[in-house]
Design a protein around this motif. Sequence first.
Motif, short mmCIF file in Angstrom:
data_model
loop_
_atom_site.label_atom_id
_atom_site.label_comp_id
_atom_site.label_asym_id
_atom_site.label_seq_id
_atom_site.Cartn_x
_atom_site.Cartn_y
_atom_site.Cartn_z
N ILE A 114 2.61 1.54 -3.47
CA ILE A 114 1.83 2.17 -4.58
C ILE A 114 1.30 3.54 -4.24
O ILE A 114 1.40 4.50 -4.97
CB ILE A 114 0.49 1.37 -4.66
N GLY A 115 1.21 4.19 -3.09
CA GLY A 115 0.95 5.36 -2.52
C GLY A 115 1.84 6.21 -2.54
O GLY A 115 1.76 7.52 -2.88
N ARG A 116 3.04 5.91 -2.06
CA ARG A 116 4.07 6.85 -1.98
C ARG A 116 5.41 6.66 -2.50
O ARG A 116 6.45 7.65 -2.28
CB ARG A 116 4.34 7.03 -0.47
N LEU B 184 0.82 -1.37 -0.10
CA LEU B 184 0.05 0.04 -0.02
C LEU B 184 0.95 1.38 0.08
O LEU B 184 0.55 2.16 -0.77
CB LEU B 184 -0.97 0.13 1.39
N VAL B 185 1.78 1.18 0.87
CA VAL B 185 2.78 2.45 1.00
C VAL B 185 3.74 2.59 -0.39
O VAL B 185 3.74 3.56 -0.87
CB VAL B 185 3.65 2.13 2.13
#
Lengths: 244, 244
Positions: free
Chosen positions: A146-148, A143-144
């Motif tokens: 893809i997000g950041r 998640l991190v």
Amino acid sequence: MTSRSQSPLTRKLLAFVALSEAELGVLERLHQRRRTFAAGRDMVNQGQSDQAAYILSAGWVCSYKLQADGTRQIVDFQVPGDFLGLRSVLLRTSDHSFEPIVTIEAAEVLKADLLAAFEETPRLATAILWAASRDEAMVVEHLVGIGRRDAHARMAHFLLELGSRLALVGIGDKDGYACPLTQYHLADALGLSAIHVNRVLRKSREAGLMSFREGRVSYGDREKLVEIAGFDPAYLDHTGPLLK
Amino acid sequence: MTSRSQSPLTRKLLAFVALSEAELGVLERLHQRRRTFAAGRDMVNQGQSDQAAYILSAGWVCSYKLQADGTRQIVDFQVPGDFLGLRSVLLRTSDHSFEPIVTIEAAEVLKADLLAAFEETPRLATAILWAASRDEAMVVEHLVGIGRRDAHARMAHFLLELGSRLALVGIGDKDGYACPLTQYHLADALGLSAIHVNRVLRKSREAGLMSFREGRVSYGDREKLVEIAGFDPAYLDHTGPLLK
């Protein structure tokens, strides 16, 4: 055909808990229903109920969710020693699908078997909760990512994570590991296009950081790769048994 | 000051398992070390070791990871009945940070307490594994949201999920729920800019779908919202006790 001490799941859980002979016996019993699945055919489908879970002993699997518009988000890959569909057993309805990437060997675990094992040895339940927590920590990292993380850091982080996971169950070596994933798998996992994946891999290779060719990930400069990824493997929790 | 049957965690776990009086007693014991935390100060820091876990009984918390460049990815929000830092206990090093969004009440659970409770009642371990699986299913949804859903579907899915989670512990009603999040929280959770969040919320309000104003999410047309989000709450697994 793995003996008790060699089962990848056993090997993985021993990183967390020092299991007794009796506990190892219960764990071995969970491996009884051995099955083989062919590549490319879903084992568990999103929305299906009353699923079994599986303990993967050989091969790679991908877990994914399909969106209504047909796009696919790969949530994670499972490697030997991983549970497949633990959530499918506990949550009644599977929230995603599993597809073997190569022919795999897995032990089927029925809900009743799992609950009986927990009744018999709560430490095993704790160890499996540890493994589930670790799986969640990986999804958090994705998640991190893809997000950041930019595409290079995201790819580097992902391939380093896979290498560390495999090392825990005795697969691969310090120079790299065999990896059956295609660039399409990487694209669907990392939220990139296949063309972008290709470009990122080519640049990494040209910079001498790593190569991914002919089914093998090879590190060129692992230290530099760790730096680019900001890879801190603490979340994989490999530092030896917590529970004595 | 919640009585045994009213603790939000108890209420949540009862959706999964019919707990006996003895099991309820063990669960109540886990709630003994009550503490209050002020808004805006981290309770658990990324990278910290030897953490306790917490059972949240009142208030909202956000869990996030900071990147080296200072950007923040919010992984999830915790609402009453949720565990905070279950992974911090089991994985030795916390893989992320927790920050109360408002003043919160939480019970501190030491690793030893948790393991003792599991030894005493394996069904409680199974129930907590269920809750952890459900938490993971939510992180998976957030991953799919950031990877594959457009801004409107992502926002709608996220606010519907929060509403369902709160309903399970008896908070909110069919028209909406109180929500202390700011647009910055939503931005950091959904991978959008605060300006984009503002625009998405305004459009939703203008279309009569929902409004989020003055600390309250109100549904205008919940059915339409569910359709836009592709929201299927099966992964939240609210359909009544699986284990009798």
